[in-house]
Design an enzyme around this catalytic site. Structure first.
Site, PDB file in Angstrom:
ATOM      1  N   HIS A  40       0.834  -1.204   0.000  1.00 12.23           N
ATOM      2  CA  HIS A  40       0.000   0.000   0.000  1.00 12.23           C
ATOM      3  C   HIS A  40       0.868   1.254   0.000  1.00 12.23           C
ATOM      4  O   HIS A  40       1.643   1.472   0.931  1.00 12.23           O
ATOM      5  CB  HIS A  40      -0.903   0.010   1.232  1.00 12.23           C
ATOM      6  CG  HIS A  40      -2.004   1.017   1.164  1.00 12.23           C
ATOM      7  ND1 HIS A  40      -3.248   0.728   0.635  1.00 12.23           N
ATOM      8  CD2 HIS A  40      -2.062   2.316   1.531  1.00 12.23           C
ATOM      9  CE1 HIS A  40      -4.018   1.796   0.707  1.00 12.23           C
ATOM     10  NE2 HIS A  40      -3.321   2.780   1.237  1.00 12.23           N
ATOM     11  N   ASP A  42       0.370   5.559  -1.054  1.00 11.24           N
ATOM     12  CA  ASP A  42      -0.634   6.570  -1.383  1.00 11.24           C
ATOM     13  C   ASP A  42      -0.123   7.703  -2.259  1.00 11.24           C
ATOM     14  O   ASP A  42      -0.685   8.810  -2.215  1.00 11.24           O
ATOM     15  CB  ASP A  42      -1.222   7.141  -0.093  1.00 11.24           C
ATOM     16  CG  ASP A  42      -2.358   6.298   0.452  1.00 11.24           C
ATOM     17  OD1 ASP A  42      -3.343   6.105  -0.282  1.00 11.24           O
ATOM     18  OD2 ASP A  42      -2.266   5.826   1.606  1.00 11.24           O
ATOM     19  N   GLU A 151      -9.132   1.579  -2.417  1.00 14.91           N
ATOM     20  CA  GLU A 151      -9.208   1.568  -0.956  1.00 14.91           C
ATOM     21  C   GLU A 151     -10.584   2.045  -0.512  1.00 14.91           C
ATOM     22  O   GLU A 151     -10.817   3.214  -0.272  1.00 14.91           O
ATOM     23  CB  GLU A 151      -8.110   2.451  -0.349  1.00 14.91           C
ATOM     24  CG  GLU A 151      -8.027   2.306   1.162  1.00 14.91           C
ATOM     25  CD  GLU A 151      -6.881   3.081   1.767  1.00 14.91           C
ATOM     26  OE1 GLU A 151      -6.535   2.805   2.932  1.00 14.91           O
ATOM     27  OE2 GLU A 151      -6.335   3.982   1.099  1.00 14.91           O
ATOM     28  N   HIS A 178     -13.287   1.885   3.911  1.00 17.81           N
ATOM     29  CA  HIS A 178     -12.235   2.724   4.473  1.00 17.81           C
ATOM     30  C   HIS A 178     -12.690   3.060   5.892  1.00 17.81           C
ATOM     31  O   HIS A 178     -13.015   2.160   6.661  1.00 17.81           O
ATOM     32  CB  HIS A 178     -11.982   3.952   3.597  1.00 17.81           C
ATOM     33  CG  HIS A 178     -10.747   4.689   4.005  1.00 17.81           C
ATOM     34  ND1 HIS A 178     -10.778   5.921   4.597  1.00 17.81           N
ATOM     35  CD2 HIS A 178      -9.427   4.345   3.930  1.00 17.81           C
ATOM     36  CE1 HIS A 178      -9.540   6.325   4.872  1.00 17.81           C
ATOM     37  NE2 HIS A 178      -8.704   5.381   4.486  1.00 17.81           N
ATOM     38  N   HIS A 219      -9.003  -2.067   7.307  1.00 21.38           N
ATOM     39  CA  HIS A 219     -10.078  -1.076   7.536  1.00 21.38           C
ATOM     40  C   HIS A 219     -11.435  -1.663   7.874  1.00 21.38           C
ATOM     41  O   HIS A 219     -12.330  -0.910   8.278  1.00 21.38           O
ATOM     42  CB  HIS A 219     -10.246  -0.121   6.339  1.00 21.38           C
ATOM     43  CG  HIS A 219      -9.207   0.934   6.243  1.00 21.38           C
ATOM     44  ND1 HIS A 219      -9.149   2.012   7.103  1.00 21.38           N
ATOM     45  CD2 HIS A 219      -8.156   1.094   5.387  1.00 21.38           C
ATOM     46  CE1 HIS A 219      -8.128   2.786   6.775  1.00 21.38           C
ATOM     47  NE2 HIS A 219      -7.504   2.245   5.752  1.00 21.38           N
ATOM     48  N   HIS A 240      -2.426  -3.241   4.591  1.00 20.86           N
ATOM     49  CA  HIS A 240      -1.619  -2.404   5.489  1.00 20.86           C
ATOM     50  C   HIS A 240      -2.245  -2.400   6.874  1.00 20.86           C
ATOM     51  O   HIS A 240      -3.010  -1.520   7.221  1.00 20.86           O
ATOM     52  CB  HIS A 240      -1.448  -0.985   4.933  1.00 20.86           C
ATOM     53  CG  HIS A 240      -2.708  -0.226   4.649  1.00 20.86           C
ATOM     54  ND1 HIS A 240      -3.721  -0.722   3.860  1.00 20.86           N
ATOM     55  CD2 HIS A 240      -3.135   1.007   5.032  1.00 20.86           C
ATOM     56  CE1 HIS A 240      -4.702   0.158   3.775  1.00 20.86           C
ATOM     57  NE2 HIS A 240      -4.380   1.218   4.484  1.00 20.86           N
ATOM     58  N   ASP A 348       2.202   1.918   3.772  1.00 18.75           N
ATOM     59  CA  ASP A 348       1.283   3.061   3.888  1.00 18.75           C
ATOM     60  C   ASP A 348       2.010   4.401   3.739  1.00 18.75           C
ATOM     61  O   ASP A 348       1.549   5.424   4.239  1.00 18.75           O
ATOM     62  CB  ASP A 348       0.512   3.029   5.209  1.00 18.75           C
ATOM     63  CG  ASP A 348      -0.792   3.817   5.159  1.00 18.75           C
ATOM     64  OD1 ASP A 348      -1.223   4.182   4.046  1.00 18.75           O
ATOM     65  OD2 ASP A 348      -1.384   4.073   6.215  1.00 18.75           O
TER      66      ASP A 348
END
Length: 422
Positions: A40, A42, A151, A178, A219, A240, A348
């Site tokens: 993961h 971003d 995500e 999420h 999540h 993650h 992450d």
């Protein structure tokens, strides 16, 4: 003399320095044979929030100059991916779960577009990967295999048709939620509504399995984790997440779920986010939030005084430091409960303020693997954690999808409530 020489040799080979050298050699050999496949990152949302997805002049070779007055520099660029021994990367095409679902669908497509355009701009170092074979080929060619992961199920607008089209656009995993509970799935960090997944949510898992999209359970609530594993025909992933037994954050994976991973074949890709790793830091954050709320209640309408007194509290209550050792503790626990075949890495980066000390950005992965080697992980163990476990999981998902070629798509009437009934 011979006895003295043997004693000296023993001391040399068993010294802390020699042990550190062996750990560094083991880690280096593992990452050379099996570079990190990170679960993961971003960067795509950084492109959206910093540059409005206008990247024609964006230099991904080096992003250290992206710091501004109110934002630190990005954690990721091509140079640092190389230093970090990253050979494959799941790029998160995340968009905010606060968006109305139709807007979230459009924004997700925009994020897929910008990520594909970024990959295409660097053909010598990045390569779009849609299959396990693509990943293997890209890594063999020395490129960073680049995969796309959604995500949050808000990205499909409660539509299996949209899910299938996202797959056709290149998305190869979806995190079911999420931070917000959906009409069909409970989030770990929002009020539950379904006791996990409702009937439609279970059909989402089945359809993802049918088409070969990985089911990501980071999540989601503990109950939703169990529901997904109950119906999954292919391995699940946690792209993650940490171990809840080490840090009690509800985003982390409880032992009840870890114990089921060997049978399912799934993996926990251990996160580097300090507040999910270090329990003392999590407790400190909660205490600070409580103190801020107390001051605001005592001093309504006086934000300057609240800020001044909170600064005093901060000076007297320094935040604990999160370390590489803390992240390794989570890996140890996943190994203890689930096994060495059920561990990966999911940093992450660019989705958090910073990583642990020594792993502040994507360059830190080799240091983590040295720490694991120092703890007794073999080169074979480290290769599994770095990328071989993730490769096995993706191949298993593809193999399951191949068995479903003659299965018909799951259908719902247009506009029907997503409660599992037509």
């Amino acid at each position: 003399m011979r006895t003295l020489a043997l004693a000296a040799a023993f001391l040399i080979t068993t010294s802390p320095l020699a042990a550190q050298d062996r750990a560094e050699q083991t880690a280096a050999a593992a990452l050379e044979a099996a570079p990190v496949w990170d679960g993961h990152n971003d960067v795509p949302i950084q492109l959206r929030s910093r540059f409005d997805n206008r990247i024609n002049d964006f230099d991904f070779a080096d992003t250290l100059d992206t710091a501004t007055e109110d934002r630190a520099a990005m954690h990721t660029d091509i140079a640092r991916l190389r230093t970090g021994k990253v050979g494959a990367q799941w790029w998160s095409v995340y968009v905010s779960a606060s968006l109305p679902e139709p807007e979230a669908v459009q924004a997700t497509i925009e994020q897929i577009d910008v990520t594909k355009r970024l990959i295409a701009r660097y053909p010598d170092t990045l390569q779009l990967a849609l299959t396990a074979d693509d990943v293997e080929q890209a890594m063999a060619a020395g490129r960073v295999a680049s995969l796309l992961g959604m995500e949050g199920g808000h990205s499909i607008g409660s539509s299996l048709a949209v899910l299938r089209q996202m797959y056709d656009l290149g998305a190869r995993y979806m995190t079911l939620t999420h931070g917000t509970t959906l009409s069909w799935a409970d989030s770990a960090t929002d009020a539950p509504k379904h006791g996990g997944l409702n009937a439609f949510g279970m059909d989402v898992v089945r359809e993802m399995n049918r088409i070969g999209m990985l089911v990501d359970l980071s999540h989601v609530s503990e109950e939703a984790m169990h529901d997904a594993i109950d119906v999954a025909g292919a391995p699940v992933i946690f792209s993650h997440s940490g171990a809840r037994a080490i840090n009690g954050h509800l985003r982390n994976v409880p032992d009840s779920v870890l114990a089921r991973l060997p049978q399912n074949g799934g993996i926990v890709m251990v996160v580097a986010l300090p507040w999910f790793l270090t329990e003392d830091l999590r407790q400190h954050s909660a205490n600070r939030a409580s103190e801020q709320a107390r001051l605001e209640a005592l001093l309504p309408g006086r934000p300057d005084e609240v800020e001044a007194q909170l600064a005093v509290w901060d000076a007297e209550n320094r935040a604990p430091v999160s370390t590489i050792s803390d992240m390794a503790d989570h890996i140890d626990h996943v190994r203890e409960v689930a096994g060495i075949d059920n561990i990966g890495i999911g940093g992450d980066y660019d989705g958090m303020p910073n990583g642990p000390v020594g792993m502040e950005d994507v360059t830190g992965y080799p240091a983590l693997f040295v720490e694991l080697a120092r703890r007794g992980y073999s080169q074979e163990d480290l290769e599994k954690i770095s990328s071989r476990n993730m490769m096995r999981v993706l191949r298993a998902a593809e193999a399951y999808a191949a068995t479903q070629r003659n299965a018909t798509p799951i259908e719902y009437a247009v506009g029907a409530p997503r409660d599992g009934e037509d």
